[in-house]
Design a protein around this motif. Structure first.
Motif, short mmCIF file in Angstrom:
data_model
loop_
_atom_site.label_atom_id
_atom_site.label_comp_id
_atom_site.label_asym_id
_atom_site.label_seq_id
_atom_site.Cartn_x
_atom_site.Cartn_y
_atom_site.Cartn_z
N UNK A 67 -11.97 3.75 -17.18
CA UNK A 67 -13.23 3.44 -16.50
C UNK A 67 -13.07 2.37 -15.44
N UNK A 68 -11.85 1.91 -15.20
CA UNK A 68 -11.66 0.85 -14.22
C UNK A 68 -10.27 0.94 -13.62
N UNK A 69 -10.09 0.23 -12.51
CA UNK A 69 -8.78 0.10 -11.88
C UNK A 69 -8.24 -1.28 -12.23
N UNK A 86 -4.79 2.81 -13.53
CA UNK A 86 -6.05 2.95 -14.24
C UNK A 86 -6.09 2.00 -15.43
N UNK A 87 -7.28 1.55 -15.77
CA UNK A 87 -7.48 0.69 -16.92
C UNK A 87 -8.47 1.32 -17.88
N UNK A 110 -1.03 -11.95 -14.60
CA UNK A 110 -2.40 -12.05 -14.11
C UNK A 110 -2.96 -10.63 -14.07
N UNK A 111 -4.12 -10.43 -14.72
CA UNK A 111 -4.77 -9.12 -14.79
C UNK A 111 -6.07 -9.17 -14.01
N UNK A 112 -6.26 -8.26 -13.08
CA UNK A 112 -7.51 -8.13 -12.33
C UNK A 112 -8.03 -6.71 -12.55
N UNK A 113 -9.31 -6.58 -12.92
CA UNK A 113 -9.92 -5.27 -13.17
C UNK A 113 -11.15 -5.10 -12.29
N UNK A 114 -11.39 -3.87 -11.84
CA UNK A 114 -12.54 -3.58 -11.00
C UNK A 114 -12.98 -2.13 -11.23
#
Length: 155
Positions: A67-69, A86-87, A110-114
């Motif tokens: 559902x996220x990148x 994909x996340x 470092x994890x960034x989700x969007x």
């Protein structure tokens, strides 16, 4: 036909062309195998993946769908690797700040989700919003500009 009506019809026509979709597109790469995946990011020839059509991860198959990148920056023993893809598991920081984790010895990530299409190409999750004012200004200028009209003539 009045210029206002012409512009309204033009705007309606453009809006009708916009496709609504539930598929999420993300960049999918690893800088260990493709240096273009690193920062600065070069998205022009990097693979994109439709997350909803990817084979689910075995351990998440029945629990979560993508559902996220995600963009992950890993630093292990002085070597940096960037992974985009994909996340599956959102948290309260999705579309907000990135999460930094440190391990023992010389290991950090470092994890960034969007949640927007192709948002994991940006350095920060909010970089895709930088174009919003430009698009809005162009739309307003088109609607307010009454000097230019579209004329249709039949042959």
């Amino acid at each position: 036909m009045s210029p206002f009506m012409e512009k309204t019809l033009l705007l309606f026509g453009v809006l009708c062309c916009i496709q609504v979709t539930t598929a999420l597109m993300c960049y999918d790469c690893n800088s260990e195998f493709d240096p273009r995946c690193g920062d600065p990011f070069e998205p022009y020839s990097i693979g994109q993946v439709n997350c909803s059509k990817q084979e689910p991860l075995e351990h998440l198959k029945d629990k979560y769908k993508p559902t996220l990148c995600r963009k992950t920056v890993q630093k292990i023993y002085g070597k940096t690797r960037i992974v985009r893809g994909c996340g599956y598991i959102p948290d309260e920081r999705t579309d907000g700040e990135c999460v930094k984790r440190s391990g023992t010895h010389d290991v950090a990530a470092i994890y960034c989700s969007c949640t927007k299409d192709l948002c994991n190409g940006a350095t920060t999750p909010f970089a895709q919003w930088m174009m919003l004012p430009v698009v809005l200004a162009a739309g307003v200028a088109l609607m307010l500009n009454s000097r230019h009209t579209i004329r249709f003539q039949s042959s």
